[in-house]
Design an enzyme around this catalytic site. Structure first.
Site, mmCIF file in Angstrom:
data_model
loop_
_atom_site.group_PDB
_atom_site.id
_atom_site.type_symbol
_atom_site.label_atom_id
_atom_site.label_comp_id
_atom_site.label_asym_id
_atom_site.label_seq_id
_atom_site.Cartn_x
_atom_site.Cartn_y
_atom_site.Cartn_z
ATOM 1 N N GLU A 62 -54.872 -96.634 19.893
ATOM 2 C CA GLU A 62 -55.026 -95.632 20.739
ATOM 3 C C GLU A 62 -55.817 -95.899 21.899
ATOM 4 O OE1 GLU A 62 -56.143 -92.114 18.568
ATOM 5 O OE2 GLU A 62 -54.344 -91.948 17.537
ATOM 6 N N GLU B 250 -49.715 -93.393 12.586
ATOM 7 C CA GLU B 250 -50.611 -92.180 11.814
ATOM 8 C C GLU B 250 -49.875 -90.881 12.073
ATOM 9 O OE1 GLU B 250 -54.429 -91.814 13.706
ATOM 10 O OE2 GLU B 250 -54.629 -93.938 13.467
HETATM 11 C C1 FCB Z 1 -56.497 -90.355 15.718
HETATM 12 C C2 FCB Z 1 -57.410 -91.506 15.324
HETATM 13 C C3 FCB Z 1 -57.872 -91.294 13.814
HETATM 14 C C4 FCB Z 1 -58.230 -90.077 13.403
HETATM 15 C C5 FCB Z 1 -56.825 -89.026 13.690
HETATM 16 C C6 FCB Z 1 -57.127 -87.640 13.213
HETATM 17 O O1 FCB Z 1 -56.484 -90.211 16.836
HETATM 18 O O2 FCB Z 1 -56.708 -92.621 15.489
HETATM 19 O O3 FCB Z 1 -59.185 -92.101 13.621
HETATM 20 O O4 FCB Z 1 -59.331 -89.583 14.191
HETATM 21 O O5 FCB Z 1 -56.668 -88.920 15.011
#
Ligand code: FCB
Length: 437
Positions: A167, A351
């Site tokens: 990210e 994610e």
């Molecule tokens: C993302 C992150 C992860 C976690 C989630 C909820 O941005 O990569 O570490 O904090 O959000």
């Protein structure tokens, strides 16, 4: 749950993710201090000043955690390597115990039939490098390249996939412009420099992995659907700019060799010298691309300094984070990334998930509904042409949710932070059943 493996193409990978500082416990094993330790030690930055010294104690309990990942029926496991655990000063000396840990972790995944999906950096910068300016310093590309070599010389022969940095928006903008994450800066020049250097560091890291013959090298960016909060032209322009900073800046650098014009109207005066010459380095050929997705934002205009927008509270049902639940955004963004940037490259949702105020034995229906609706969005994105090859749940375990401490529970497995006992939630069992069918 509503999904099954047969909804997805043959070989579609299901995995769950964690990250090193959020679960391992950073207070032992010879790890160096990170900027998250000092950020958390500064009043007002983190809820109850919580930190990652013990976290889930995954460092000592990883076998149990990977047993649980295997028993869920997952195909893969996405983890990250801590720079400060491997190189406590960020450069130079290697902490043999730390490097051994990742070696054993990868072997433990393979023994359980889990494909290791490695991320080299998930936010815990060694303090010695923070002292030198951290992501603001152009030399970080070389430092990160060297760290990449040290880690991948050891585990690069056995990982299924590898990405340099989790990210870039969070590393650059959230941490240097909004100040919500370490190092907690609110400075446009710091942000512009960090946003560019996170990509030059990505490029160096990819080069280092190619030199070692590491296979299946990609990148992971986060995305949010950006919508105007009202029907005014000003709100439309504000939402467009938010989209530029969040969704188009980093992927533009990676795949188009350019930053978006609308974002550069604000950032250009603050960029590091010679930034225009770095796109060959940034645009290294990739084998796959990962999207992290959680929510949308409603954006309104204001009269303040650039970028002159506000986050507006939206009407949709929200998770414990206060994030609106908006699965359509995942569908839209997958198709948009496919058509405009990656064009046939394998895509992964790296994610996705929600936090809830979970207790042991709770019914967990909200999480199951959230996951079902987002998996359905993946399915329609595939129908609409996205070359999506896998989906990753965030997170395997409840963990340290950064500035929000241990209260926000994203796990498929509940962790009691007093006893460290693991208790799979109802969603864990439902996913296990769906994957077994
Ligand atoms: C993302 C992150 C992860 C976690 C989630 C909820 O941005 O990569 O570490 O904090 O959000």
């Amino acid at each position: 749950m509503d999904f099954s493996r047969s909804d997805f193409p043959q070989g579609f990978l299901f995995s769950a993710a964690t990250s090193s500082y959020q679960i391992e416990g950073h207070g032992f094993g010879g790890a160096g201090k990170t900027h998250w330790d000092t950020f958390a030690a500064t009043p007002g930055n983190v809820v109850r000043a919580e930190h990652g010294q013990l976290a889930c104690d995954h460092y000592n309990r990883f076998e149990e955690d990977l047993d649980l990942a295997r028993d869920m029926g997952l195909d893969a496991y996405r983890f990250s390597t801590s720079w400060a655990r491997v190189m406590p000063e960020g450069r130079g000396a290697v902490n043999a115990e730390g490097l051994d840990f990742y070696d054993r972790l990868v072997d433990a995944m393979l023994e359980r039939g889990l494909k290791p999906q490695a991320t080299l950096y998930h936010w815990e910068l060694p303090v010695a490098l923070a002292d030198l300016g951290g992501w603001r310093n152009p030399d970080i590309a070389h430092w990160f390249g060297d760290f990449t070599t040290v880690v991948m010389e050891r585990i690069g022969d056995r990982v299924f996939s590898a990405a340099p940095i989790n990210e870039p928006w969070c590393v650059g903008w959230l941490s240097h412009f909004e100040g919500h994450h370490a190092p907690g800066l609110r400075d446009i020049r710091a942000a512009a420099h960090a946003m560019h250097h996170v990509l030059t560091a990505h490029g160096r890291s990819v080069q280092a992995m190619r030199a070692l013959g590491v296979q299946n090298v990609g990148a992971v960016c986060n995305f949010e659907a950006s919508l105007p909060a009202d029907s005014s032209p000003a709100a439309a322009a504000a939402a467009q700019l938010y989209d530029g900073i969040y969704n188009r800046f980093f992927i533009g650098g990676l795949f188009q060799g350019a930053y978006p014009q609308d974002v550069m109207e604000g950032l250009a005066p603050h960029m590091p010298k010679g930034w225009q010459d770095d796109f060959d380095l940034i645009g290294q050929k990739l084998d796959w691309f990962g999207l992290n997705y959680y929510t949308r934002k409603l954006i309104g205009a204001n009269d303040g300094a650039w970028p002159s927008y506000d986050y507006i509270d939206g009407p949709l049902p929200k998770t414990q984070m206060g994030w609106e639940i908006y699965p359509e955004g995942l569908h839209q963004l997958l198709v948009w990334v496919e058509q405009n940037y990656t064009k046939g490259l394998p895509l992964f949702v790296t994610e996705n998930g929600m936090s809830n105020a979970d207790t042991v034995g709770r019914d967990d229906v909200e999480r199951m509904a959230y996951l079902d609706s987002h998996l359905a969005a993946c399915k329609t994105a595939i129908r609409d042409g996205a070359n999506l090859r896998g989906y990753t749940f965030w997170s395997l375990l409840d963990n340290y949710e950064w500035a929000l401490g241990y209260e926000k529970r994203f796990g498929l497995i509940h962790v009691d932070f007093e006893t460290l006992e693991r208790s799979p939630k109802a969603s864990y069992y439902a996913i296990a059943r769906a994957l077994a069918e």
